[in-house]
Design an enzyme around this catalytic site. Structure first.
Site, PDB file in Angstrom:
ATOM      1  N   HIS A 148     -21.689 -10.762  -2.849  1.00 15.98           N
ATOM      2  CA  HIS A 148     -21.407  -9.430  -2.305  1.00 15.98           C
ATOM      3  C   HIS A 148     -22.028  -9.271  -0.906  1.00 15.98           C
ATOM      4  O   HIS A 148     -22.761  -8.319  -0.617  1.00 15.98           O
ATOM      5  CB  HIS A 148     -21.928  -8.336  -3.249  1.00 15.98           C
ATOM      6  CG  HIS A 148     -21.225  -7.022  -3.071  1.00 15.98           C
ATOM      7  ND1 HIS A 148     -20.995  -6.141  -4.100  1.00 15.98           N
ATOM      8  CD2 HIS A 148     -20.689  -6.425  -1.966  1.00 15.98           C
ATOM      9  CE1 HIS A 148     -20.362  -5.059  -3.647  1.00 15.98           C
ATOM     10  NE2 HIS A 148     -20.167  -5.221  -2.348  1.00 15.98           N
ATOM     11  N   ARG A 162     -13.501  -4.645  -4.660  1.00 15.33           N
ATOM     12  CA  ARG A 162     -14.354  -4.236  -5.778  1.00 15.33           C
ATOM     13  C   ARG A 162     -14.089  -5.172  -6.957  1.00 15.33           C
ATOM     14  O   ARG A 162     -12.935  -5.481  -7.278  1.00 15.33           O
ATOM     15  CB  ARG A 162     -14.064  -2.785  -6.186  1.00 15.33           C
ATOM     16  CG  ARG A 162     -14.623  -1.727  -5.236  1.00 15.33           C
ATOM     17  CD  ARG A 162     -16.144  -1.694  -5.300  1.00 15.33           C
ATOM     18  NE  ARG A 162     -16.730  -0.648  -4.476  1.00 15.33           N
ATOM     19  CZ  ARG A 162     -17.132  -0.813  -3.222  1.00 15.33           C
ATOM     20  NH1 ARG A 162     -16.967  -1.999  -2.643  1.00 15.33           N
ATOM     21  NH2 ARG A 162     -17.686   0.168  -2.554  1.00 15.33           N
ATOM     22  N   ASP A 202       0.860  -1.186   0.000  1.00 15.77           N
ATOM     23  CA  ASP A 202       0.000   0.000   0.000  1.00 15.77           C
ATOM     24  C   ASP A 202       0.894   1.233   0.000  1.00 15.77           C
ATOM     25  O   ASP A 202       1.473   1.585   1.028  1.00 15.77           O
ATOM     26  CB  ASP A 202      -0.927   0.023   1.218  1.00 15.77           C
ATOM     27  CG  ASP A 202      -2.054   1.039   1.065  1.00 15.77           C
ATOM     28  OD1 ASP A 202      -1.790   2.132   0.484  1.00 15.77           O
ATOM     29  OD2 ASP A 202      -3.181   0.781   1.513  1.00 15.77           O
ATOM     30  N   GLU A 243     -22.564  -7.609 -11.427  1.00 17.86           N
ATOM     31  CA  GLU A 243     -23.324  -8.282 -10.369  1.00 17.86           C
ATOM     32  C   GLU A 243     -24.814  -8.177 -10.660  1.00 17.86           C
ATOM     33  O   GLU A 243     -25.320  -7.067 -10.793  1.00 17.86           O
ATOM     34  CB  GLU A 243     -22.978  -7.667  -9.012  1.00 17.86           C
ATOM     35  CG  GLU A 243     -21.513  -7.873  -8.630  1.00 17.86           C
ATOM     36  CD  GLU A 243     -21.124  -7.223  -7.304  1.00 17.86           C
ATOM     37  OE1 GLU A 243     -21.973  -6.522  -6.697  1.00 17.86           O
ATOM     38  OE2 GLU A 243     -19.980  -7.419  -6.871  1.00 17.86           O
TER      39      GLU A 243
END
Length: 325
Positions: free
Chosen positions: A283, A236, A175, A265
């Site tokens: 999800h 995501r 990150d 989705e």
């Protein structure tokens, strides 16, 4: 007491009572769009002082038709469905709830990891299909001593790390936006993206969807991963190139994947459906009864703060705050 109108673009909640209770502090009326279409949302929000958003896409054109709106508050962590520059230009602050489901998503990520490595869904399907044989699940490798690579090291992966460590797993993370001392305090090694791909036995995605992260997991990324590695995504869907992942699995360049989010989705006609080494959940990693209440309350509290002349807790576009409060 002032009276405000707060529009809701779309809802997945069984009831909006938790948000309604918070908004009652300022005498606000809640108005849900009749359907989650741009036209219906604009009708509901045209005279609204605030807009609460779940999954509906809020475009620049829609924002231009909300002249009274002072805040767009998202029921969620990410805000990729809201046109942030357009909201900022209109003087509308956009907020999110970055901490409402960190326990649930981190639990789900670890649960998917365990289910993949121990081949639990596959084993269960075999038994239900009449086959009782250890040979069906060979090979399974020990968790202790393996390496988990976290892509993104925000609130959720910072909770994944100690949960994985409890199983004897070593944790590394990539990150570029998190300060080194955060990694040090967590006892997590900071690595670059290529190092993470090459050295991890499991890779778990926790980054936001940004232009630079769309299709981050593509053919090139999968070529760098171990053929015995597993991919987990609770972030995501579009971060993973679906076709590239299918190609990697077909070629044996990856051992399997567990996905709670998909580029589309529901994932109609996805090349990932029907594979014994792919787990897909609908999800739901964010979900618990408690997290849904937290989400509504925290999103509604942002509306109360802004309409009451206070700065919000979690603005996405802080430059709009001064023009709003």
């Amino acid at each position: 007491m002032s009276s405000y109108l707060v529009a809701v673009s779309d809802s997945v909640f069984p009831t909006l009572d938790p948000a309604r209770k918070v908004l009652s502090r300022i005498g606000a009326e809640l108005q849900l769009a009749q359907e989650p279409t741009p036209e219906a949302i604009v009708r509901a929000a045209a005279a609204a002082d605030a807009l609460l958003v779940t999954y509906a896409k809020i475009t620049a054109e829609m924002i231009q038709q909300m002249p009274r709106c002072r805040i767009i508050s998202r029921f969620g962590i990410g805000v990729d469905n809201v046109d942030i520059p357009a909201a900022t230009d209109a003087g509308i602050v956009v907020t999110r709830v970055p901490d409402y489901c960190i326990d649930e998503v981190s639990d789900h990520a670890v649960a998917l990891l365990l289910a993949l490595v121990r081949k639990i869904p596959f084993s269960s399907a075999q038994v239900h299909g009449g086959q009782w044989a250890m040979s069906a699940v060979v090979p399974i490798h020990r968790l202790r001593g393996s390496v988990l690579g976290l892509v993104g090291f925000g609130r959720i992966p910072q909770l994944v790390a100690p949960k994985a460590k409890a199983f004897g797993v070593r944790v590394v993370a990539f990150d570029p936006y998190v300060q080194p001392e955060i990694f040090t305090r967590a006892g997590v090694e900071r690595v670059d993206f290529s190092q993470l791909l090459k050295g991890s036995d499991y890779v778990s995605i926790h980054s936001p969807l940004l232009p630079e992260t769309k299709d981050l997991f593509n053919d090139e990324a999968f070529r760098q991963m171990k053929p015995t590695a597993y991919l987990i995504n609770t972030a995501r869907g579009p971060i993973v190139d679906e076709a590239a992942l299918a190609r990697a699995l077909d070629a044996g360049a990856l051992a399997g994947a567990a996905l709670d989010v998909m580029p589309r989705e529901p994932p109609v006609d996805s090349p990932l459906l029907g594979r014994a080494n792919v787990i897909i959940t609908p999800h739901t990693s964010f979900y618990s009864e408690e997290s849904l209440v937290d989400l509504q309350v925290k999103a509604a509290e942002e509306v109360v703060r802004v309409l009451g002349g206070q700065a919000p807790w979690n603005p996405v576009n802080p430059e709009a705050v001064q023009r709003t409060v």
